[in-house]
Design a protein around this motif. Sequence first.
Motif, PDB file in Angstrom:
ATOM      1  N   THR A   1       0.820  -1.212   0.000  1.00 19.70           N
ATOM      2  CA  THR A   1       0.000   0.000   0.000  1.00 19.70           C
ATOM      3  C   THR A   1       0.850   1.256   0.000  1.00 19.70           C
ATOM      4  OG1 THR A   1      -1.749  -1.152   1.205  1.00 19.70           O
ATOM      5  CG2 THR A   1      -1.799   1.254   1.263  1.00 19.70           C
ATOM      6  N   LYS A   2       1.907   1.260   0.792  1.00 21.03           N
ATOM      7  CA  LYS A   2       2.792   2.423   0.923  1.00 21.03           C
ATOM      8  C   LYS A   2       3.981   2.240  -0.011  1.00 21.03           C
ATOM      9  CE  LYS A   2       5.276   5.157   4.396  1.00 21.03           C
ATOM     10  NZ  LYS A   2       4.705   6.452   3.978  1.00 21.03           N
ATOM     11  N   THR A   3       4.030   3.053  -1.064  1.00 22.45           N
ATOM     12  CA  THR A   3       5.105   2.955  -2.051  1.00 22.45           C
ATOM     13  C   THR A   3       5.910   4.248  -2.132  1.00 22.45           C
ATOM     14  OG1 THR A   3       3.618   3.656  -3.831  1.00 22.45           O
ATOM     15  CG2 THR A   3       3.850   1.260  -3.432  1.00 22.45           C
ATOM     16  N   ALA A   4       5.750   5.095  -1.118  1.00 22.64           N
ATOM     17  CA  ALA A   4       6.472   6.363  -1.096  1.00 22.64           C
ATOM     18  C   ALA A   4       6.630   6.821   0.345  1.00 22.64           C
ATOM     19  CB  ALA A   4       5.708   7.419  -1.897  1.00 22.64           C
ATOM     20  N   THR A   5       7.665   7.614   0.582  1.00 18.91           N
ATOM     21  CA  THR A   5       7.876   8.217   1.892  1.00 18.91           C
ATOM     22  C   THR A   5       8.625   9.528   1.698  1.00 18.91           C
ATOM     23  OG1 THR A   5       8.526   7.768   4.182  1.00 18.91           O
ATOM     24  CG2 THR A   5      10.075   7.076   2.455  1.00 18.91           C
TER      25      THR A   5
ATOM     26  N   GLU B   1      19.074   1.770  -4.918  1.00 20.76           N
ATOM     27  CA  GLU B   1      19.603   1.456  -3.582  1.00 20.76           C
ATOM     28  C   GLU B   1      18.625   0.549  -2.841  1.00 20.76           C
ATOM     29  OE1 GLU B   1      21.336   3.595   0.472  1.00 20.76           O
ATOM     30  OE2 GLU B   1      20.414   4.840  -1.073  1.00 20.76           O
ATOM     31  N   ARG B   2      19.174  -0.430  -2.156  1.00 22.30           N
ATOM     32  CA  ARG B   2      18.392  -1.327  -1.311  1.00 22.30           C
ATOM     33  C   ARG B   2      18.524  -0.832   0.126  1.00 22.30           C
ATOM     34  NH1 ARG B   2      17.329  -5.646  -4.373  1.00 22.30           N
ATOM     35  NH2 ARG B   2      16.952  -7.256  -2.852  1.00 22.30           N
ATOM     36  N   LEU B   3      17.405  -0.787   0.826  1.00 21.24           N
ATOM     37  CA  LEU B   3      17.364  -0.389   2.231  1.00 21.24           C
ATOM     38  C   LEU B   3      16.679  -1.489   3.023  1.00 21.24           C
ATOM     39  CD1 LEU B   3      15.924   3.202   1.630  1.00 21.24           C
ATOM     40  CD2 LEU B   3      18.325   2.639   2.042  1.00 21.24           C
ATOM     41  N   VAL B   4      17.117  -1.674   4.256  1.00 16.74           N
ATOM     42  CA  VAL B   4      16.472  -2.644   5.135  1.00 16.74           C
ATOM     43  C   VAL B   4      15.347  -1.935   5.876  1.00 16.74           C
ATOM     44  CG1 VAL B   4      16.759  -4.185   7.106  1.00 16.74           C
ATOM     45  CG2 VAL B   4      18.608  -3.942   5.448  1.00 16.74           C
ATOM     46  N   LEU B   5      14.136  -2.399   5.688  1.00 16.79           N
ATOM     47  CA  LEU B   5      12.984  -1.864   6.399  1.00 16.79           C
ATOM     48  C   LEU B   5      13.027  -2.407   7.822  1.00 16.79           C
ATOM     49  CD1 LEU B   5      10.310  -0.278   6.289  1.00 16.79           C
ATOM     50  CD2 LEU B   5       9.207  -2.426   5.590  1.00 16.79           C
TER      51      LEU B   5
ATOM     52  N   VAL C   1      13.540  -2.791   0.870  1.00 17.81           N
ATOM     53  CA  VAL C   1      12.896  -1.959  -0.140  1.00 17.81           C
ATOM     54  C   VAL C   1      13.960  -1.526  -1.136  1.00 17.81           C
ATOM     55  CG1 VAL C   1      11.040  -1.153   1.363  1.00 17.81           C
ATOM     56  CG2 VAL C   1      13.135   0.185   1.165  1.00 17.81           C
ATOM     57  N   VAL C   2      13.525  -1.311  -2.367  1.00 16.53           N
ATOM     58  CA  VAL C   2      14.402  -0.802  -3.411  1.00 16.53           C
ATOM     59  C   VAL C   2      13.887   0.593  -3.763  1.00 16.53           C
ATOM     60  CG1 VAL C   2      15.240  -1.105  -5.772  1.00 16.53           C
ATOM     61  CG2 VAL C   2      14.879  -3.096  -4.291  1.00 16.53           C
TER      62      VAL C   2
ATOM     63  N   ILE D   1      11.904  19.050   0.653  1.00 18.85           N
ATOM     64  CA  ILE D   1      11.424  17.728   1.071  1.00 18.85           C
ATOM     65  C   ILE D   1      11.939  16.686   0.085  1.00 18.85           C
ATOM     66  CG2 ILE D   1       9.380  16.315   1.520  1.00 18.85           C
ATOM     67  CD1 ILE D   1       9.766  18.644   3.507  1.00 18.85           C
ATOM     68  N   VAL D   2      12.485  15.602   0.623  1.00 19.48           N
ATOM     69  CA  VAL D   2      12.977  14.494  -0.194  1.00 19.48           C
ATOM     70  C   VAL D   2      11.823  13.514  -0.389  1.00 19.48           C
ATOM     71  CG1 VAL D   2      14.677  12.643  -0.395  1.00 19.48           C
ATOM     72  CG2 VAL D   2      15.284  14.781   0.799  1.00 19.48           C
ATOM     73  N   LEU D   3      11.476  13.282  -1.645  1.00 17.95           N
ATOM     74  CA  LEU D   3      10.397  12.367  -1.996  1.00 17.95           C
ATOM     75  C   LEU D   3      11.019  11.073  -2.501  1.00 17.95           C
ATOM     76  CD1 LEU D   3       8.095  14.816  -3.995  1.00 17.95           C
ATOM     77  CD2 LEU D   3       8.221  14.445  -1.517  1.00 17.95           C
ATOM     78  N   ILE D   4      10.738   9.987  -1.814  1.00 17.78           N
ATOM     79  CA  ILE D   4      11.327   8.694  -2.161  1.00 17.78           C
ATOM     80  C   ILE D   4      10.215   7.731  -2.550  1.00 17.78           C
ATOM     81  CG2 ILE D   4      12.700   6.746  -1.309  1.00 17.78           C
ATOM     82  CD1 ILE D   4      13.815   8.775   0.790  1.00 17.78           C
ATOM     83  N   ARG D   5      10.356   7.161  -3.720  1.00 17.61           N
ATOM     84  CA  ARG D   5       9.459   6.087  -4.164  1.00 17.61           C
ATOM     85  C   ARG D   5      10.188   4.779  -3.908  1.00 17.61           C
ATOM     86  NH1 ARG D   5       4.267   7.295  -6.523  1.00 17.61           N
ATOM     87  NH2 ARG D   5       4.336   9.473  -7.109  1.00 17.61           N
ATOM     88  N   LEU D   6       9.440   3.758  -3.491  1.00 16.21           N
ATOM     89  CA  LEU D   6      10.082   2.497  -3.144  1.00 16.21           C
ATOM     90  C   LEU D   6       9.217   1.299  -3.494  1.00 16.21           C
ATOM     91  CD1 LEU D   6       8.501   1.855  -0.231  1.00 16.21           C
ATOM     92  CD2 LEU D   6      10.066   3.616   0.513  1.00 16.21           C
ATOM     93  N   ARG D   7       9.872   0.172  -3.564  1.00 17.22           N
ATOM     94  CA  ARG D   7       9.203  -1.108  -3.844  1.00 17.22           C
ATOM     95  C   ARG D   7       9.651  -2.109  -2.788  1.00 17.22           C
ATOM     96  NH1 ARG D   7      11.493  -2.138  -8.434  1.00 17.22           N
ATOM     97  NH2 ARG D   7      12.981  -3.627  -7.596  1.00 17.22           N
ATOM     98  N   TYR D   8       8.709  -2.780  -2.172  1.00 19.39           N
ATOM     99  CA  TYR D   8       9.013  -3.743  -1.110  1.00 19.39           C
ATOM    100  C   TYR D   8       9.447  -5.086  -1.689  1.00 19.39           C
ATOM    101  CZ  TYR D   8       8.301  -6.732   2.980  1.00 19.39           C
ATOM    102  OH  TYR D   8       8.463  -7.622   3.999  1.00 19.39           O
ATOM    103  N   GLU D   9      10.452  -5.672  -1.051  1.00 16.37           N
ATOM    104  CA  GLU D   9      10.894  -7.030  -1.372  1.00 16.37           C
ATOM    105  C   GLU D   9      11.031  -7.788  -0.062  1.00 16.37           C
ATOM    106  OE1 GLU D   9      14.471  -6.715  -3.683  1.00 16.37           O
ATOM    107  OE2 GLU D   9      13.366  -6.059  -5.454  1.00 16.37           O
ATOM    108  N   PRO D  10      10.205  -8.786   0.152  1.00 20.31           N
ATOM    109  CA  PRO D  10      10.252  -9.528   1.438  1.00 20.31           C
ATOM    110  C   PRO D  10      11.598 -10.174   1.699  1.00 20.31           C
ATOM    111  CG  PRO D  10       8.532 -10.397  -0.025  1.00 20.31           C
ATOM    112  CD  PRO D  10       9.239  -9.321  -0.766  1.00 20.31           C
TER     113      PRO D  10
END
Length: 136
Positions: free
Chosen positions: A36-40, A59-63, A74-75, A127-136
């Motif tokens: 549902t949340k694809t941006a922060t 960039e890959r980040l650890v949620l 997330v990517v 404001i930094v707008l980041i779009r992301l995609r979740y990867e389990p």
Amino acid sequence: MFPRIGVPGHGELRGLELGDRGPLRQRLTSLVADGTKTATAGRLSEYDDEGEELEHVGERLVLLDDDDRPAGTVVVTAVEIVPFTEVPWAFADAEGEGFTDIDDWRTQHRRFWLRTEGVVVPDDEPIVLIRLRYEP
């Protein structure tokens, strides 16, 4: 500084902590995990204060969950910097938090930053707008 987390096969990645500890972080982490949340969004000055570089596309980040445990990866798919009052509704809606319109998004974000950081956000705050995609 942003936390660093060792991830097998990926080395050390930056951690992504959404909101503040407690019910808000739990909710936001769940929204990312269910797609549902694809941006922060974040204040550019937070990066300066922390001595951190901006995220970059690919960039890959650890949620991180409420207990600082990895809840997936997330990517980053897009990064943009705009003044606070120029954040578009399409981005605010992609945050997936149920904002009713862009004014509601602005009000809620101003309240959050005032409550958690004691910062009054001016209209021209970058404001930094980041779009992301979740990867389990």
